[in-house]
Write an enzyme that holds these catalytic residues in place. Structure first.
Site, short mmCIF file in Angstrom:
data_model
loop_
_atom_site.label_atom_id
_atom_site.label_comp_id
_atom_site.label_asym_id
_atom_site.label_seq_id
_atom_site.Cartn_x
_atom_site.Cartn_y
_atom_site.Cartn_z
N ARG A 262 13.00 107.30 53.72
CA ARG A 262 13.45 107.88 55.26
C ARG A 262 15.06 108.88 54.87
O ARG A 262 15.25 107.90 53.68
CB ARG A 262 13.33 107.06 55.98
CG ARG A 262 13.08 106.56 56.89
CD ARG A 262 13.27 105.66 58.14
NE ARG A 262 12.01 104.92 58.59
CZ ARG A 262 12.18 103.95 59.60
NH1 ARG A 262 13.46 103.64 60.23
NH2 ARG A 262 11.38 103.30 59.80
N ARG A 277 21.71 101.72 56.03
CA ARG A 277 21.06 102.26 56.55
C ARG A 277 20.84 103.25 54.95
O ARG A 277 21.74 104.11 54.33
CB ARG A 277 21.75 103.26 57.19
CG ARG A 277 20.67 104.59 57.67
CD ARG A 277 21.65 105.82 58.62
NE ARG A 277 22.15 104.86 59.79
CZ ARG A 277 21.72 104.77 60.69
NH1 ARG A 277 20.41 105.12 60.87
NH2 ARG A 277 21.40 104.44 62.05
N GLU A 349 21.00 97.03 65.84
CA GLU A 349 18.89 96.82 65.77
C GLU A 349 18.78 96.22 64.37
O GLU A 349 19.27 96.15 63.32
CB GLU A 349 18.49 98.74 65.95
CG GLU A 349 17.31 98.40 65.91
CD GLU A 349 16.92 99.67 65.12
OE1 GLU A 349 15.22 99.57 65.01
OE2 GLU A 349 17.03 100.73 65.48
N SER A 352 11.88 97.46 66.16
CA SER A 352 12.15 97.78 67.31
C SER A 352 10.01 98.06 67.69
O SER A 352 9.19 97.85 66.46
CB SER A 352 12.10 99.79 67.23
OG SER A 352 13.44 99.54 67.49
N ARG A 391 18.01 94.75 56.31
CA ARG A 391 19.18 94.18 57.82
C ARG A 391 18.81 92.65 58.07
O ARG A 391 20.17 92.28 58.11
CB ARG A 391 18.66 94.91 59.04
CG ARG A 391 19.11 96.40 58.99
CD ARG A 391 18.55 96.90 59.68
NE ARG A 391 18.96 99.22 59.66
CZ ARG A 391 19.76 99.20 60.56
NH1 ARG A 391 19.80 99.50 61.74
NH2 ARG A 391 20.15 100.60 60.37
#
Length: 430
Positions: A262, A277, A349, A352, A391
């Site tokens: 990403r 990130r 987070e 999801s 994560r």
């Protein structure tokens, strides 16, 4: 993608759903395009009917030797043929314009999704695990002494730039163990089918799951035209693209451990320290393909699968329902699972899980035949992290850190770590 017929039938409901996402009404311009498209199709059909009639008249005139009538009818046939071609070309152009407009619009939230513009309106529905009451000030993952030897940002930056990391030794092995633990749990206990998939896909696959055209800047494209997947949702969901399944084949439940890519467009200045990130990261992704009747129940099941990963690792977490304004583009409802990070003193987070309905299936033209026959219907799709490996590594390191700079690792990882569950201060396993 939305169904234009549903918008025709209830434009007010469509606009109300967009309003919940903070968007202005769109039904009027969409329906105007739709009306123009249908008008050109009707014109083409009328001209085609005239062409067929005139062709018969030309044949009859030729049969009776009436050269003048034959010539006039033949010229009229040519004129109608040109009208058909023009009208169909205009209809196809309008159809592309309508499809492009529909592809830019997000999915409609389920009625039970809470209203709100951002994460402050998300609603917590579950909290699990006691927060670790460390008798010292916890550090962030990249500051823990035992972690530092195995987490190299400087070398990665020389090789690739910012937002990359190179893991070495024990830390790299813990990262790998986490991916294996997750994948095996989903296969052995949750009944998912493991898939090894490409990380380079054609544009059609990105269109199918909604990354294109709206979010092109968030992903990477090669000069040959392939796109690097931002998540295995793209490959797993597109396995049914263009297919018509039998109802008895559903549900299909897949899991894949892949590298993901990403660009993190729009995230400048956010989470720049550590590996929270990254441009390249590893994720264990779950995807389910269901029918319309079982989609929401599958969403609850998939959420429980992701929660089970954290519970098995003994990591405290909470689950929230995202409000309409905070949901992703393709979702009808999303559960975010947030793991506790002592170093940040907050939940972050880590997964999801989204129920998408038939939104992606319409883009992919993926259908199933209902039991007992009937017209094929679009499948319903779901996707969710089970979990983001990096994560999870962060959470394991921060929650297991000790006052002396070592880390106690979860018992669940013992089979993949040779039974050694301490990351020592010098960065080795013991």
């Amino acid at each position: 993608m939305h169904d234009i017929r549903a918008i025709r039938d209830n434009p007010d409901a469509f606009d109300a759903a967009l309003a919940r996402r903070g968007l202005p009404p769109q039904s009027c311009p969409l329906l105007a395009l739709d009306a123009a498209r249908r008008a050109r199709i009707a014109s083409a059909e009328t001209a085609q009917a005239d062409q067929n009639r005139l062709s018969r008249e030309a044949g009859a005139a030729k049969g009776r030797g009436d050269d003048a009538a034959f010539a006039a009818a033949r010229d009229s046939v040519a004129a109608r043929k040109a009208e058909v071609a023009t009208a169909m070309a205009e209809a196809e152009a309008l159809d592309r314009e309508l499809r492009d407009a529909l592809m830019e619009l997000p999915n409609s939230p389920l009625p039970r999704v809470p209203d709100g513009a951002d994460e402050t309106a998300n609603v917590e529905i579950k909290r699990w695990g006691a927060l670790h009451n460390q008798a010292f000030t916890p550090l962030e993952h990249f500051e823990i002494p035992g972690v530092k030897p195995g987490m190299d940002f400087e070398t990665a930056a020389r090789l690739s730039g910012t937002r990359f990391v190179m893991l070495r030794g024990a830390v790299a092995r813990i990262h790998r163990a986490l991916a294996q633990y997750m994948t095996d749990l989903h296969v052995d206990q949750h009944g998912l089918t493991e898939v090894w998939s490409p990380v380079l896909v054609l544009p059609e696959a990105m269109y199918g799951t909604g990354q294109l055209p709206k979010f092109a800047e968030d992903s990477y494209q090669t000069r040959e035209g392939w796109w690097l997947i931002p998540t295995a949702e793209v490959t797993l969901t597109n396995t049914v693209a263009g297919q018509t399944l039998e109802a008895a084949q559903l549900p299909l439940r897949y899991v894949a451990d892949t590298q993901c890519f990403r660009s993190e467009a729009g995230s400048a200045g956010r989470d720049t320290a550590g590996m929270l990130r990254q441009h390249q990261f590893e994720k264990v992704e779950m995807v389910s393909i269901t029918d319309a009747a079982t989609g929401e129940a599958e969403h609850a099941r998939m959420t429980a699968c992701a929660e089970a990963v954290l519970e098995g690792l003994g990591l405290p977490y909470r689950t929230v329902v995202l409000c309409a304004g905070d949901m992703g583009f393709g979702a009808r409802i999303t559960h975010d699972i947030e793991v506790w990070l002592p170093g940040q003193n907050r939940y972050r987070e880590i997964s999801s899980i989204s129920y998408v309905g038939d939104f992606q299936a319409r883009r992919m033209n993926a259908r199933y035949r209902p039991e007992g026959g009937g017209k094929p219907e679009f499948v319903h799709t779901l996707n969710g992290s089970g979990l983001a490996v990096g994560r999870t590594l962060i959470a394991v390191l921060e929650n297991g850190q000790q006052a002396d700079g070592s880390v106690i690792l979860p018992e669940a990882l013992a089979p993949w770590l040779g039974g050694r569950l301490t990351l020592t201060v010098d960065g080795t396993l013991a």
